[in-house]
Design a protein around this motif. Structure first.
Motif, mmCIF file in Angstrom:
data_model
loop_
_atom_site.group_PDB
_atom_site.id
_atom_site.type_symbol
_atom_site.label_atom_id
_atom_site.label_comp_id
_atom_site.label_asym_id
_atom_site.label_seq_id
_atom_site.Cartn_x
_atom_site.Cartn_y
_atom_site.Cartn_z
ATOM 1 N N GLU A 154 -50.825 13.456 60.951
ATOM 2 C CA GLU A 154 -50.431 14.927 62.136
ATOM 3 C C GLU A 154 -51.004 14.636 64.041
ATOM 4 O O GLU A 154 -50.271 14.685 64.623
ATOM 5 C CB GLU A 154 -50.012 16.431 61.863
ATOM 6 C CG GLU A 154 -49.648 17.198 62.948
ATOM 7 C CD GLU A 154 -49.343 18.472 62.745
ATOM 8 O OE1 GLU A 154 -49.829 19.594 62.814
ATOM 9 O OE2 GLU A 154 -49.962 18.947 61.288
ATOM 10 N N LYS A 173 -49.242 13.366 67.262
ATOM 11 C CA LYS A 173 -49.522 13.681 68.449
ATOM 12 C C LYS A 173 -50.022 12.926 69.386
ATOM 13 O O LYS A 173 -49.911 12.297 70.783
ATOM 14 C CB LYS A 173 -50.366 15.077 68.357
ATOM 15 C CG LYS A 173 -50.647 15.536 70.353
ATOM 16 C CD LYS A 173 -50.918 16.651 69.886
ATOM 17 C CE LYS A 173 -51.301 17.591 70.724
ATOM 18 N NZ LYS A 173 -51.824 16.970 71.736
ATOM 19 N N HIS A 206 -42.295 16.606 66.463
ATOM 20 C CA HIS A 206 -43.464 16.521 65.389
ATOM 21 C C HIS A 206 -44.456 17.604 65.261
ATOM 22 O O HIS A 206 -44.962 16.582 64.696
ATOM 23 C CB HIS A 206 -43.832 15.324 65.870
ATOM 24 C CG HIS A 206 -44.764 14.892 67.231
ATOM 25 N ND1 HIS A 206 -43.610 15.699 68.736
ATOM 26 C CD2 HIS A 206 -45.902 14.595 67.668
ATOM 27 C CE1 HIS A 206 -44.529 15.405 69.093
ATOM 28 N NE2 HIS A 206 -46.129 14.214 69.504
ATOM 29 N N GLU A 259 -42.999 18.144 59.436
ATOM 30 C CA GLU A 259 -42.838 17.068 59.122
ATOM 31 C C GLU A 259 -42.580 15.769 59.180
ATOM 32 O O GLU A 259 -41.716 15.822 58.903
ATOM 33 C CB GLU A 259 -43.211 17.634 57.438
ATOM 34 C CG GLU A 259 -44.258 16.192 56.344
ATOM 35 C CD GLU A 259 -44.405 16.484 55.279
ATOM 36 O OE1 GLU A 259 -45.768 16.863 54.691
ATOM 37 O OE2 GLU A 259 -43.980 16.752 54.929
#
Length: 256
Positions: A83, A87, A137, A141
């Motif tokens: 994650e 980003k 996003h 998930e």
């Protein structure tokens, strides 16, 4: 001992016009009649393969280049993108004016309202430009991104993000998957969890993201229309997809 055959989609199950040849439909039916499991192995998302699966009656698949694996309609393996690193990737892409498409098992969303690279790349799979949702996003998930840039820019992202693997499938587009992710890894996960022997697994493919899959299984088959890298590692080279390549290959292997 149970056997299982994995098929790529574009250029393997689907011909050059994105249709399933009648000979391929017949071949899949014969495999099932012979008690052989049939699965799809694709870089595509699950929602992108539903029509093909329904037409062929296939309930098992390795999708997102190995990051989301289903056997007989049950999810048996998931490997989502990191994650925080995703980003960072999205932030860098935005700063460079590079568009992204974020994908989960149900849908895909674009980081920009419109970009010709997205339009042209997805059109090759008969998909239109996704809806705009630059924060998708952050709320969902995701298992794969599509990064749209020319080949000379690829190294910038590869050097900055060793946590990801960048698999080019179009002059303007790359799949972004977890490092170590591949169709081969998804196949290994499926075989391991279900007790299949590697030598009893077969795979048909034609593209660069099929090379590892072709090498990993007991018997790898390159379509006649495959790129040279796939043919170089194949145990068998069959006919072009438009010339009954799937049916011919399975016949040569004695599976139908």
């Amino acid at each position: 001992m149970s056997k299982i055959v994995f098929f790529d989609i574009d250029g393997t199950l689907l011909d050059h016009e994105k249709n399933i040849p009648d000979s391929t439909k017949k071949a899949v039916e014969l495999l099932k009649e012979n008690g052989i499991y049939v699965a799809i192995a694709t870089g595509r998302a699950p929602f992108m393969v539903e029509n093909v699966r329904k037409m062929l009656g296939i309930d098992s698949f390795v999708s997102f280049n190995g990051s989301y694996v289903v056997f007989e309609n049950k999810v048996i393996y998931k490997n989502p993108l990191h994650e925080a690193k995703e980003k960072e990737l999205a932030d860098l892409a935005a700063s460079r004016g590079t568009p992204l498409v974020f994908m989960n098992e149900k849908t895909m969303k674009a980081s920009v309202k419109f970009h010709p690279y997205i339009q042209e790349s997805l059109a090759t799979m008969k998909y239109t430009h996704p809806d705009f949702d630059p924060s998708f996003h952050l709320r969902h998930e995701t298992y794969q991104d599509l990064l749209f840039c020319k080949e000379e820019e690829q190294k910038i992202y590869e050097e900055r993000f060793p946590e990801f693997r960048f698999v080019r499938w179009h002059p303007y587009s790359m799949d972004v998957v977890p490092e170590g992710g591949s169709k081969a890894e998804g196949i290994r996960q499926l075989l391991s969890k279900l007790g299949f022997q590697l030598e009893d697994a077969f795979a048909f493919g034609d593209g660069l993201n099929d090379v590892e899959m072709i090498q990993a299984v007991g018997t790898g088959v390159a379509m006649g229309n495959a790129v040279d890298a796939v043919k170089a590692h194949a145990d068998l080279i069959t006919k072009d997809v438009a010339e009954g390549g799937v049916y011919y290959g399975l016949k040569e292997l004695g599976l139908i």
